[in-house]
Design an enzyme around this catalytic site. Structure first.
Site, PDB file in Angstrom:
ATOM      1  CG  ASP A  14      59.113  12.050 107.305  1.00 24.07           C
ATOM      2  OD1 ASP A  14      58.613  12.782 106.445  1.00 24.07           O
ATOM      3  OD2 ASP A  14      58.467  11.623 108.283  1.00 24.07           O
ATOM      4  CG  ASP A 112      57.450  13.843 110.950  1.00 25.78           C
ATOM      5  OD1 ASP A 112      57.345  14.747 110.109  1.00 25.78           O
ATOM      6  OD2 ASP A 112      57.142  12.661 110.730  1.00 25.78           O
ATOM      7  CD  GLU A 113      59.191  16.898 106.326  1.00 27.36           C
ATOM      8  OE1 GLU A 113      59.812  16.485 105.337  1.00 27.36           O
ATOM      9  OE2 GLU A 113      58.011  17.246 106.304  1.00 27.36           O
TER      10      GLU A 113
HETATM   11  P1  TTP Z   1      54.124  13.016 108.092  1.00 26.37           P
HETATM   12  O1  TTP Z   1      55.591  12.831 108.267  1.00 26.37           O
HETATM   13  O2  TTP Z   1      53.625  13.468 106.767  1.00 26.37           O
HETATM   14  O3  TTP Z   1      53.365  11.655 108.401  1.00 26.37           O
HETATM   15  P2  TTP Z   1      53.702  10.531 109.456  1.00 26.37           P
HETATM   16  O4  TTP Z   1      54.969  10.823 110.199  1.00 26.37           O
HETATM   17  O5  TTP Z   1      52.504  10.334 110.326  1.00 26.37           O
HETATM   18  O6  TTP Z   1      53.834   9.260 108.552  1.00 26.37           O
HETATM   19  P3  TTP Z   1      55.038   8.858 107.588  1.00 26.37           P
HETATM   20  O7  TTP Z   1      55.539   7.554 108.126  1.00 26.37           O
HETATM   21  O8  TTP Z   1      54.404   8.707 106.244  1.00 26.37           O
HETATM   22  O9  TTP Z   1      56.064   9.939 107.647  1.00 26.37           O
HETATM   23  O10 TTP Z   1      53.575  14.031 109.161  1.00 26.37           O
HETATM   24  C1  TTP Z   1      54.080  14.091 110.494  1.00 26.37           C
HETATM   25  C2  TTP Z   1      52.952  14.325 111.493  1.00 26.37           C
HETATM   26  O11 TTP Z   1      52.244  15.504 111.131  1.00 26.37           O
HETATM   27  C3  TTP Z   1      51.927  13.206 111.498  1.00 26.37           C
HETATM   28  O12 TTP Z   1      52.276  12.163 112.379  1.00 26.37           O
HETATM   29  C4  TTP Z   1      50.682  13.918 111.883  1.00 26.37           C
HETATM   30  C5  TTP Z   1      50.851  15.334 111.382  1.00 26.37           C
HETATM   31  N1  TTP Z   1      50.070  15.517 110.147  1.00 26.37           N
HETATM   32  C6  TTP Z   1      48.864  16.163 110.221  1.00 26.37           C
HETATM   33  O13 TTP Z   1      48.479  16.586 111.291  1.00 26.37           O
HETATM   34  N2  TTP Z   1      48.118  16.339 109.100  1.00 26.37           N
HETATM   35  C7  TTP Z   1      48.516  15.860 107.888  1.00 26.37           C
HETATM   36  O14 TTP Z   1      47.807  16.026 106.882  1.00 26.37           O
HETATM   37  C8  TTP Z   1      49.770  15.180 107.805  1.00 26.37           C
HETATM   38  C9  TTP Z   1      50.239  14.643 106.486  1.00 26.37           C
HETATM   39  C10 TTP Z   1      50.510  15.039 108.961  1.00 26.37           C
HETATM   40 MG    MG Z   2      56.705  11.339 109.176  1.00 20.75          MG
END
Ligand code: TTP
Ligand code: MG
Length: 374
Positions: A14, A112-113
């Site tokens: 992720d 992103d995962e």
């Molecule tokens: P995530 O992987 O949940 O969050 P992140 O990558 O920003 O942070 P983390 O380090 O905790 O992994 O989500 C990936 C992308 O998806 C995030 O950058 C923005 C988008 N996103 C949204 O648009 N709305 C949301 O509610 C979430 C959780 C993420």
């Molecule tokens: Mg992320």
């Protein structure tokens, strides 16, 4: 090869603060700063939400999904930027292509995962750190991004593990450590247990995964049906679901051969509308957007012609598809020959990932409060 054929090695990767890190990788002056990607805060009066925040901004209590006005209260001095979808999509593609080279199988689960099955790539669980180091380096080199990785014998534990130590983390849960790793964690850490189930579990006196694991499965089944059995298994580290490779479709189409060749073109147009609806339904059901709409017309003499047009933006709209198809058919309106078959086909497909789906809906509902910078 891992010794027992039954033990799998699954990675969950992720990207850290994805949209914010993407902005920082493009613009070095934003690095190591509180950065918030989302709607325009308009000095605290803005509508819309935070999409994500850099870890520096999270220290102030800013997080995904929060109203941008609240984020502004917590952190007025942060850098606020509007989302740049094209950049995120390009980086996401690069990340997935990079990961693929390391995996037997790769399943992308959001922008992103991804899950990777790497069972055949490592000798044993002690051998994993090297592989993970190589993966992190490759992603950094290709995209400038950091990621957190969870390693475990199944997908659900790997997913919990990747979230365990962020950012730039690595958590390896060996098969023998699964139970002790899971036991103290909140049930909310299980992907699939939302706030509603969490509350119901709490009513049963269950807060941790360990408590869930040792709870009578019959009672869980009584409250949650099949889901109760599922969550009990997950809590006990049992998850046999496979890493499923994505099947990317290149096109989606539908066509109709008329029982008799048709001279009345209004019927042909109606059929095109119907086929557009069919194709649009498939797009929605399978979660795709398209960029190019095309039609096929076969005349009674078997002469076959096609026309296609590429749109400015990706869409899955029925309305746009049927209007485009009707426009394309105008080329044949004066032909006069009877028509034997018509078809509608869309190409230039892009999978809508779950996170993007939320975003698309959000933009649709809240166009007024953001000005996408692309
Ligand atoms: P995530 O992987 O949940 O969050 P992140 O990558 O920003 O942070 P983390 O380090 O905790 O992994 O989500 C990936 C992308 O998806 C995030 O950058 C923005 C988008 N996103 C949204 O648009 N709305 C949301 O509610 C979430 C959780 C993420
Ligand atoms: Mg992320």
């Amino acid at each position: 090869m891992v010794s027992s054929a039954l033990v799998r090695v699954i990675l969950h990767v992720d990207i850290d603060a994805f949209y914010a890190s993407a902005e920082q990788s493009m613009n070095p002056s934003l690095r190591n700063k509180p950065l918030i990607v989302g709607a325009d805060p308009k000095e605290g009066k803005g509508r819309g939400v935070v999409l994500t925040a850099s870890y520096e901004a999270r220290k102030y209590g800013v997080h995904s999904g929060q109203p941008i006005s609240q984020a502004y209260k917590f952190c007025p001095n942060a850098f606020y930027v509007r989302p740049n979808w094209q950049l995120y999509e390009n980086l996401s593609n690069k990340v997935m292509t990079t990961l693929k080279a390391f995996a037997d199988k790769l399943e992308q689960v959001s922008i992103d995962e991804a899950f990777l099955d790497v069972t055949s790539k490592v000798a044993n669980y002690d051998d994993i750190a090297n592989l993970v180091g190589a993966i992190k380096n490759a992603i950094k080199q290709e995209t400038g991004l950091t990621c957190s990785i969870g390693v475990a014998p199944n997908k659900s534990v790997a997913k919990i593990a990747s979230d365990f130590n962020k950012p730039d983390g690595l958590t390896i849960v060996k098969p023998n450590d699964v139970a002790s790793f899971l036991a103290p964690l909140s049930v909310a850490k299980i992907s699939g247990i939302g706030p509603k189930s969490q509350k119901l579990l709490e009513d049963l006196g269950i807060r941790t995964i360990g408590e869930l694991a040792s709870h009578q499965v019959e009672e869980l089944a009584k409250y949650f049906g099949k889901n109760g059995v599922w969550m009990c298994n997950i809590a006990n580290g049992i998850d046999r679901s496979d890493v499923v490779e994505y099947y990317e479709r290149k096109s989606i189409g539908a066509e109709r051969t008329f029982e008799e060749d048709i001279g009345d073109y209004r019927i042909v147009q109606k059929t095109l509308d119907m086929l557009s609806d069919e194709v649009a339904n498939t797009l929605k059901n399978e979660g795709y957007l398209f960029k190019t709409a095309g039609i096929k017309v076969r005349f009674a003499d078997f002469y076959t012609a096609t026309r296609a047009r590429t749109l400015k933006d990706y869409t899955d709209s029925k309305q746009i598809l049927s209007t485009r198809c009707r426009d394309l058919f105008k080329d044949f309106e004066k032909d006069g020959r009877r028509i034997r078959l018509v078809g509608v086909r869309v190409t230039g497909l892009r999978k809508v990932l779950p996170a993007q789906k939320d975003l698309l809906e959000w933009i649709e509902n809240d166009r007024s409060s953001i000005a996408p910078n692309q």
